[in-house]
Design a protein around this motif. Structure first.
Motif, PDB file in Angstrom:
ATOM      1  N   PHE A 141       0.862  -1.280  -0.099  1.00  0.00           N
ATOM      2  CA  PHE A 141       0.004   0.113  -0.115  1.00  0.00           C
ATOM      3  C   PHE A 141       0.770   1.248   0.311  1.00  0.00           C
ATOM      4  CE2 PHE A 141      -2.797  -3.158   2.544  1.00  0.00           C
ATOM      5  CZ  PHE A 141      -3.710  -3.269   1.479  1.00  0.00           C
ATOM      6  N   VAL A 142       0.722   2.078  -0.927  1.00  0.00           N
ATOM      7  CA  VAL A 142       1.169   3.620  -0.939  1.00  0.00           C
ATOM      8  C   VAL A 142       0.302   4.198  -0.423  1.00  0.00           C
ATOM      9  CG1 VAL A 142       2.512   5.276  -2.404  1.00  0.00           C
ATOM     10  CG2 VAL A 142       2.557   2.813  -2.829  1.00  0.00           C
ATOM     11  N   THR A 143       0.833   5.169   0.695  1.00  0.00           N
ATOM     12  CA  THR A 143      -0.175   6.426   1.246  1.00  0.00           C
ATOM     13  C   THR A 143       0.590   7.439   1.682  1.00  0.00           C
ATOM     14  OG1 THR A 143      -2.149   6.477   3.063  1.00  0.00           O
ATOM     15  CG2 THR A 143       0.091   5.257   3.721  1.00  0.00           C
ATOM     16  N   GLU A 144      -0.238   8.529   1.941  1.00  0.00           N
ATOM     17  CA  GLU A 144       0.437   9.702   2.509  1.00  0.00           C
ATOM     18  C   GLU A 144       0.125   9.793   3.763  1.00  0.00           C
ATOM     19  OE1 GLU A 144      -2.641  12.884   0.502  1.00  0.00           O
ATOM     20  OE2 GLU A 144      -0.894  12.246  -0.664  1.00  0.00           O
ATOM     21  N   PRO A 145       0.909  10.733   4.643  1.00  0.00           N
ATOM     22  CA  PRO A 145       0.390  11.036   6.046  1.00  0.00           C
ATOM     23  C   PRO A 145      -0.437  12.150   6.229  1.00  0.00           C
ATOM     24  CG  PRO A 145       2.717  12.090   5.561  1.00  0.00           C
ATOM     25  CD  PRO A 145       2.254  11.250   4.234  1.00  0.00           C
ATOM     26  N   THR A 146      -1.725  11.892   5.700  1.00  0.00           N
ATOM     27  CA  THR A 146      -2.885  12.928   5.963  1.00  0.00           C
ATOM     28  C   THR A 146      -3.909  12.077   6.425  1.00  0.00           C
ATOM     29  OG1 THR A 146      -3.828  12.309   3.785  1.00  0.00           O
ATOM     30  CG2 THR A 146      -2.170  13.984   3.927  1.00  0.00           C
ATOM     31  N   PRO A 147      -4.936  12.580   7.157  1.00  0.00           N
ATOM     32  CA  PRO A 147      -6.073  11.717   7.472  1.00  0.00           C
ATOM     33  C   PRO A 147      -6.966  10.919   6.381  1.00  0.00           C
ATOM     34  CG  PRO A 147      -6.165  14.034   8.455  1.00  0.00           C
ATOM     35  CD  PRO A 147      -5.137  13.984   7.363  1.00  0.00           C
ATOM     36  N   PHE A 148      -6.783  11.599   5.381  1.00  0.00           N
ATOM     37  CA  PHE A 148      -7.449  10.902   4.061  1.00  0.00           C
ATOM     38  C   PHE A 148      -6.582   9.512   3.631  1.00  0.00           C
ATOM     39  CE2 PHE A 148      -8.202  10.388  -0.424  1.00  0.00           C
ATOM     40  CZ  PHE A 148      -9.782  10.120  -0.667  1.00  0.00           C
ATOM     41  N   GLY A 149      -5.473   9.730   3.843  1.00  0.00           N
ATOM     42  CA  GLY A 149      -4.572   8.664   3.329  1.00  0.00           C
ATOM     43  C   GLY A 149      -4.737   7.563   4.561  1.00  0.00           C
ATOM     44  N   LEU A 150      -4.758   7.865   5.678  1.00  0.00           N
ATOM     45  CA  LEU A 150      -4.842   7.019   6.846  1.00  0.00           C
ATOM     46  C   LEU A 150      -6.255   6.430   6.592  1.00  0.00           C
ATOM     47  CD1 LEU A 150      -3.963   5.437   9.362  1.00  0.00           C
ATOM     48  CD2 LEU A 150      -4.781   7.515  10.725  1.00  0.00           C
ATOM     49  N   HIS A 151      -7.250   7.071   6.289  1.00  0.00           N
ATOM     50  CA  HIS A 151      -8.492   6.394   6.228  1.00  0.00           C
ATOM     51  C   HIS A 151      -8.651   5.353   5.094  1.00  0.00           C
ATOM     52  CE1 HIS A 151     -12.989   6.228   5.862  1.00  0.00           C
ATOM     53  NE2 HIS A 151     -13.035   6.418   4.653  1.00  0.00           N
TER      54      HIS A 151
END
Length: 177
Positions: A141-151
């Motif tokens: 999984f590639v994500t970014e450290p934002t609330p949307f990314g965490l969701h």
């Protein structure tokens, strides 16, 4: 891999019902059988909305009079490219078609057994994502450290757990929040 390396382009089709007017009894069984509201009955005429059809064939089976038959309908195409090291298989959905899983299944059929394949999927937990990751050995999984990314990451992790596929995470754009 560059665009000039195109080896082949293969159409991807799915069965879509076609109305055969003279045979229709106007019973509406086909419309009742369609869970996706891809058919409408107007008198003794059935309207087919191909963009809503999931190609299950239920309406054709439900039609006792034979007023529906399945015809192949193009939803997109597969492109195959190669260079000295890699093969790139791409599935391209036609504009106006929202159902990617049949295209993804056709693409996955072209992966050589025993080969290493990296499949890219959109974020989230939509049908195309599930179809892409089903049967994978590992998910990254590639994500970014934002609330949307965490969701989105939590939802994707739930899918991985449900399918029993081990997974890891890469944090993109670290330090933005």
């Amino acid at each position: 891999v560059c665009s000039s390396d195109l080896e082949t382009r293969t159409a991807v089709t799915v069965p879509i019902p076609e109305f055969q007017g003279s045979q229709c009894a106007g019973c509406g069984a086909c419309v009742k059988a369609c869970r996706f509201h891809a058919l409408a009955l107007l008198g003794n005429r059935v309207l087919v909305f191909p963009e809503l059809c999931h190609s299950c064939g239920g309406c054709v089976l439900a039609c006792a009079s034979g007023a529906l038959r399945e015809a192949q309908h193009a939803i997109g195409h597969l492109e195959f490219r190669r260079d000295e090291t890699f093969r790139l298989l791409s599935g391209i959905l036609n504009i106006g078609h929202a159902l990617a899983p049949p295209l993804i299944r056709k693409l996955r059929e072209r992966i050589a057994p025993g080969s290493t394949a990296i499949l890219d999927a959109p974020p989230g937990t939509s049908c195309p994502v599930v179809e892409t990751v089903r049967g994978a050995d590992y998910l990254l999984f590639v994500t970014e450290p934002t609330p949307f990314g965490l969701h989105d990451l939590r939802l994707a992790a739930d899918v991985a757990a449900e399918l029993g596929i081990p997974a890891g995470v890469i944090i993109n754009r670290d330090g933005i929040g």
